[in-house]
Design a protein around this motif. Structure first.
Motif, PDB file in Angstrom:
ATOM      1  N   VAL A  57      -1.527   1.379 -10.957  1.00 16.59           N
ATOM      2  CA  VAL A  57      -2.281   2.197 -10.024  1.00 16.59           C
ATOM      3  C   VAL A  57      -1.913   1.770  -8.608  1.00 16.59           C
ATOM      4  CG1 VAL A  57      -4.583   2.793  -9.179  1.00 16.59           C
ATOM      5  CG2 VAL A  57      -4.188   2.491 -11.643  1.00 16.59           C
ATOM      6  N   LEU A  58      -1.536   2.751  -7.771  1.00 12.46           N
ATOM      7  CA  LEU A  58      -1.228   2.485  -6.372  1.00 12.46           C
ATOM      8  C   LEU A  58      -2.479   2.719  -5.530  1.00 12.46           C
ATOM      9  CD1 LEU A  58       2.220   4.308  -6.050  1.00 12.46           C
ATOM     10  CD2 LEU A  58       1.750   1.981  -6.837  1.00 12.46           C
ATOM     11  N   ILE A  59      -2.686   1.871  -4.527  1.00  9.98           N
ATOM     12  CA  ILE A  59      -3.835   2.016  -3.638  1.00  9.98           C
ATOM     13  C   ILE A  59      -3.352   2.175  -2.195  1.00  9.98           C
ATOM     14  CG2 ILE A  59      -5.445   0.786  -5.139  1.00  9.98           C
ATOM     15  CD1 ILE A  59      -5.006  -1.723  -3.439  1.00  9.98           C
ATOM     16  N   ASN A  60      -4.210   2.749  -1.358  1.00  7.01           N
ATOM     17  CA  ASN A  60      -3.846   2.923   0.043  1.00  7.01           C
ATOM     18  C   ASN A  60      -4.441   1.813   0.909  1.00  7.01           C
ATOM     19  OD1 ASN A  60      -6.564   3.661   0.494  1.00  7.01           O
ATOM     20  ND2 ASN A  60      -6.107   5.851   0.323  1.00  7.01           N
ATOM     21  N   GLU A  61      -4.250   1.940   2.223  1.00 11.65           N
ATOM     22  CA  GLU A  61      -4.675   0.898   3.146  1.00 11.65           C
ATOM     23  C   GLU A  61      -6.193   0.720   3.185  1.00 11.65           C
ATOM     24  OE1 GLU A  61      -4.534   4.694   5.607  1.00 11.65           O
ATOM     25  OE2 GLU A  61      -3.545   3.819   3.850  1.00 11.65           O
ATOM     26  N   ASN A  62      -6.928   1.706   2.654  1.00 10.89           N
ATOM     27  CA  ASN A  62      -8.388   1.612   2.584  1.00 10.89           C
ATOM     28  C   ASN A  62      -8.866   1.118   1.222  1.00 10.89           C
ATOM     29  OD1 ASN A  62      -8.689   2.747   5.247  1.00 10.89           O
ATOM     30  ND2 ASN A  62      -8.186   4.736   4.354  1.00 10.89           N
ATOM     31  N   LYS A  63      -7.910   0.681   0.391  1.00  8.91           N
ATOM     32  CA  LYS A  63      -8.154   0.191  -0.971  1.00  8.91           C
ATOM     33  C   LYS A  63      -8.628   1.298  -1.906  1.00  8.91           C
ATOM     34  CE  LYS A  63      -7.217  -3.878   0.671  1.00  8.91           C
ATOM     35  NZ  LYS A  63      -8.176  -4.974   0.728  1.00  8.91           N
ATOM     36  N   LYS A  91     -12.941  13.168 -11.661  1.00  8.64           N
ATOM     37  CA  LYS A  91     -12.519  12.892 -10.292  1.00  8.64           C
ATOM     38  C   LYS A  91     -11.018  12.641 -10.242  1.00  8.64           C
ATOM     39  CE  LYS A  91     -16.829  10.770  -8.606  1.00  8.64           C
ATOM     40  NZ  LYS A  91     -17.411   9.571  -7.946  1.00  8.64           N
ATOM     41  N   THR A  92     -10.425  13.056  -9.137  1.00  4.83           N
ATOM     42  CA  THR A  92      -9.024  12.747  -8.862  1.00  4.83           C
ATOM     43  C   THR A  92      -8.902  12.505  -7.370  1.00  4.83           C
ATOM     44  OG1 THR A  92      -6.741  13.464  -9.283  1.00  4.83           O
ATOM     45  CG2 THR A  92      -8.250  15.139  -8.472  1.00  4.83           C
ATOM     46  N   PRO A  93      -8.013  11.620  -6.923  1.00  5.97           N
ATOM     47  CA  PRO A  93      -7.873  11.368  -5.487  1.00  5.97           C
ATOM     48  C   PRO A  93      -7.532  12.635  -4.709  1.00  5.97           C
ATOM     49  CG  PRO A  93      -6.820   9.623  -6.724  1.00  5.97           C
ATOM     50  CD  PRO A  93      -7.189  10.673  -7.720  1.00  5.97           C
ATOM     51  N   ALA A  94      -8.169  12.806  -3.554  1.00  6.33           N
ATOM     52  CA  ALA A  94      -7.874  13.930  -2.669  1.00  6.33           C
ATOM     53  C   ALA A  94      -6.515  13.722  -2.009  1.00  6.33           C
ATOM     54  CB  ALA A  94      -8.963  14.060  -1.611  1.00  6.33           C
ATOM     55  N   TYR A  95      -5.922  14.824  -1.512  1.00  7.03           N
ATOM     56  CA  TYR A  95      -4.636  14.714  -0.819  1.00  7.03           C
ATOM     57  C   TYR A  95      -4.718  13.769   0.376  1.00  7.03           C
ATOM     58  CZ  TYR A  95      -3.012  18.817  -3.452  1.00  7.03           C
ATOM     59  OH  TYR A  95      -2.643  19.681  -4.443  1.00  7.03           O
ATOM     60  N   THR A  96      -5.878  13.708   1.021  1.00 12.43           N
ATOM     61  CA  THR A  96      -6.041  12.832   2.182  1.00 12.43           C
ATOM     62  C   THR A  96      -5.912  11.355   1.828  1.00 12.43           C
ATOM     63  OG1 THR A  96      -8.434  13.017   1.842  1.00 12.43           O
ATOM     64  CG2 THR A  96      -7.440  14.427   3.540  1.00 12.43           C
ATOM     65  N   GLU A  97      -5.976  11.034   0.536  1.00 10.65           N
ATOM     66  CA  GLU A  97      -5.784   9.648   0.093  1.00 10.65           C
ATOM     67  C   GLU A  97      -4.298   9.281   0.035  1.00 10.65           C
ATOM     68  OE1 GLU A  97      -8.569   7.420  -0.641  1.00 10.65           O
ATOM     69  OE2 GLU A  97      -9.228   9.092   0.619  1.00 10.65           O
ATOM     70  N   GLY A  98      -3.420  10.315   0.069  1.00 12.41           N
ATOM     71  CA  GLY A  98      -1.982  10.054   0.056  1.00 12.41           C
ATOM     72  C   GLY A  98      -1.295  10.361  -1.247  1.00 12.41           C
ATOM     73  N   CYS A  99      -1.972  11.062  -2.159  1.00 16.07           N
ATOM     74  CA  CYS A  99      -1.352  11.345  -3.456  1.00 16.07           C
ATOM     75  C   CYS A  99      -0.382  12.515  -3.363  1.00 16.07           C
ATOM     76  CB  CYS A  99      -2.411  11.628  -4.518  1.00 16.07           C
ATOM     77  SG  CYS A  99      -3.309  13.183  -4.298  1.00 16.07           S
ATOM     78  N   ILE A 100       0.609  12.509  -4.258  1.00 16.98           N
ATOM     79  CA  ILE A 100       1.563  13.613  -4.360  1.00 16.98           C
ATOM     80  C   ILE A 100       0.829  14.902  -4.744  1.00 16.98           C
ATOM     81  CG2 ILE A 100       3.473  14.513  -5.772  1.00 16.98           C
ATOM     82  CD1 ILE A 100       4.428  12.511  -3.750  1.00 16.98           C
ATOM     83  N   LYS A 101       1.278  16.024  -4.176  1.00 16.24           N
ATOM     84  CA  LYS A 101       0.703  17.320  -4.528  1.00 16.24           C
ATOM     85  C   LYS A 101       1.268  17.760  -5.878  1.00 16.24           C
ATOM     86  CE  LYS A 101      -0.141  18.881   0.214  1.00 16.24           C
ATOM     87  NZ  LYS A 101       0.121  19.924   1.231  1.00 16.24           N
ATOM     88  N   GLY A 102       0.793  17.131  -6.922  1.00 15.03           N
ATOM     89  CA  GLY A 102       1.345  17.319  -8.256  1.00 15.03           C
ATOM     90  C   GLY A 102       1.139  18.722  -8.806  1.00 15.03           C
ATOM     91  N   ILE A 103       2.168  19.230  -9.471  1.00 16.28           N
ATOM     92  CA  ILE A 103       2.093  20.562 -10.080  1.00 16.28           C
ATOM     93  C   ILE A 103       1.114  20.556 -11.250  1.00 16.28           C
ATOM     94  CG2 ILE A 103       3.378  22.381 -11.250  1.00 16.28           C
ATOM     95  CD1 ILE A 103       4.039  21.946  -8.222  1.00 16.28           C
ATOM     96  N   SER A 112      -2.089   6.461   3.245  1.00 17.03           N
ATOM     97  CA  SER A 112      -2.666   7.806   3.210  1.00 17.03           C
ATOM     98  C   SER A 112      -2.033   8.671   4.296  1.00 17.03           C
ATOM     99  CB  SER A 112      -4.184   7.728   3.435  1.00 17.03           C
ATOM    100  OG  SER A 112      -4.476   7.151   4.689  1.00 17.03           O
ATOM    101  N   GLY A 113      -2.233   9.969   4.178  1.00 17.02           N
ATOM    102  CA  GLY A 113      -1.660  10.894   5.150  1.00 17.02           C
ATOM    103  C   GLY A 113      -0.798  11.936   4.473  1.00 17.02           C
ATOM    104  N   LEU A 114      -0.569  13.046   5.173  1.00 16.92           N
ATOM    105  CA  LEU A 114       0.135  14.186   4.578  1.00 16.92           C
ATOM    106  C   LEU A 114       1.572  13.882   4.193  1.00 16.92           C
ATOM    107  CD1 LEU A 114      -1.176  17.244   6.632  1.00 16.92           C
ATOM    108  CD2 LEU A 114      -1.690  16.622   4.270  1.00 16.92           C
ATOM    109  N   LEU A 115       2.248  13.001   4.943  1.00 19.67           N
ATOM    110  CA  LEU A 115       3.640  12.710   4.612  1.00 19.67           C
ATOM    111  C   LEU A 115       3.761  12.090   3.219  1.00 19.67           C
ATOM    112  CD1 LEU A 115       6.480  12.957   5.781  1.00 19.67           C
ATOM    113  CD2 LEU A 115       6.251  10.640   6.684  1.00 19.67           C
ATOM    114  N   SER A 116       2.755  11.339   2.808  1.00 24.56           N
ATOM    115  CA  SER A 116       2.786  10.707   1.485  1.00 24.56           C
ATOM    116  C   SER A 116       2.624  11.714   0.358  1.00 24.56           C
ATOM    117  CB  SER A 116       1.680   9.647   1.385  1.00 24.56           C
ATOM    118  OG  SER A 116       1.938   8.566   2.255  1.00 24.56           O
ATOM    119  N   TYR A 163       0.816  -1.208   0.000  1.00 15.58           N
ATOM    120  CA  TYR A 163       0.000   0.000   0.000  1.00 15.58           C
ATOM    121  C   TYR A 163       0.854   1.264   0.000  1.00 15.58           C
ATOM    122  CZ  TYR A 163      -3.736  -3.178   1.511  1.00 15.58           C
ATOM    123  OH  TYR A 163      -4.639  -4.203   1.598  1.00 15.58           O
ATOM    124  N   ASN A 164       0.299   2.296  -0.609  1.00 16.99           N
ATOM    125  CA  ASN A 164       0.827   3.655  -0.484  1.00 16.99           C
ATOM    126  C   ASN A 164      -0.037   4.332   0.585  1.00 16.99           C
ATOM    127  OD1 ASN A 164       2.411   5.798  -2.707  1.00 16.99           O
ATOM    128  ND2 ASN A 164       1.208   6.597  -1.029  1.00 16.99           N
TER     129      ASN A 164
END
Length: 277
Positions: free
Chosen positions: A167-173, A192-204, A137-141, A134-135
């Motif tokens: 595709v990478l998924i988090n601990e909540n699938k 739709k795009t994953p929210a930051y709370t899902e653990g995605c990079i803050k992409g430019i 979730s959380g701000l550090l990710s 899993y990747n």
């Protein structure tokens, strides 16, 4: 040539200590930046993301690390290369040597590496889900640290299975991103795009694409939780990062996607690349 703390060196002359904290602990962050026609694309966004990441990781930001200083260091590095093409630049910042988990200092070193940007958008692009790890979730990710083991293993999995990406998924699938980019899905007129709370990079480029879609009254954009099943039900899927811009996904499991929407967004993004600092 490598820019090591402002000094241009041949690669073979760059020496990192065995005590390098980026190597020993992943105590480092980086920006991957596109330079085209001697212009650092979306530089302000990269700069402020770097400053935010350094503050979050309690790295001491040097007084000289201004927007203008780092831009000139990037362009100096690019000018020293034996090519005049578009460049893929990596700006790496890491805490100085010393200490175990607790560092001796929060002061930093940096290096800048520039390589020709050879990426060409693919007409056929196949992805699937990587389920081994899993990747989380959380701000550090959301920060681009040097700890990219999940991305590395997913890339190996993609190569072994003749995929272009995973595709990478988090601990909540929930869907997080792909190995090297953010991901968007289109169903009807909703993007739709994953929210930051899902653990995605803050992409430019993720940010720029959201801005483009927000201005288009025909579509709405949601930063939310996405399940892998939703990808399969989507009309279109595309991925984004600073180097590739936008790459349409054409195949996911047994589903084949159209690409007309992502083609339109890609054109709008190219306009932004030449008009935005």
């Amino acid at each position: 040539m490598i820019n090591f703390n402002g000094e241009l060196l041949f690669e073979e002359n760059v020496k990192l200590s065995p005590e390098n904290r980026g190597f020993k602990y992943g105590d480092a962050i980086f920006e991957t930046i596109k330079v085209s026609n001697n212009r650092v694309v979306f530089w302000e966004d990269h700069y402020f993301r770097l400053m935010s990441s350094m503050r979050m990781l309690r790295m001491k930001i040097p007084m000289k690390f201004t927007l203008e200083f780092l831009e000139q260091e990037i362009l100096k590095t690019v000018a020293a290369q034996d090519s005049d093409t578009s460049f893929r630049v990596r700006l790496n910042v890491y805490r100085r040597d010393g200490g175990l988990y607790t560092p001796k200092t929060n002061k930093i070193h940096y290096f800048i590496d520039a390589k020709p940007n050879t990426y060409v958008t693919k007409d056929v692009y196949i992805v699937d889900v990587f389920k081994d790890f899993y990747n989380y979730s959380g701000l550090l990710s959301t920060i681009k640290t040097n700890n990219r083991m999940v991305n590395t293993l997913a890339s190996i999995f993609a190569k072994e299975n003749e995929l272009d990406n995973c595709v990478l998924i988090n601990e909540n699938k929930g869907v997080v991103e792909v190995t090297n980019a953010n991901i968007f899905i289109l169903k009807g007129n909703v993007v739709k795009t994953p929210a930051y709370t899902e653990g995605c990079i803050k992409g430019i480029v993720r940010k720029k694409v959201i801005e483009i879609i927000t201005k288009n009254e025909a579509y709405s954009i949601e930063e939310t939780t996405i399940s892998p099943f939703e990808i399969q039900k989507a009309d279109e899927v595309f991925i984004t990062n600073a180097i590739i811009g936008i790459q349409a996904v054409t195949n996911y499991k047994k589903k084949t996607f159209t690409t007309s929407f992502s083609d339109k967004i890609s054109k709008s993004l190219r306009v932004l690349e030449v008009t935005t600092s």
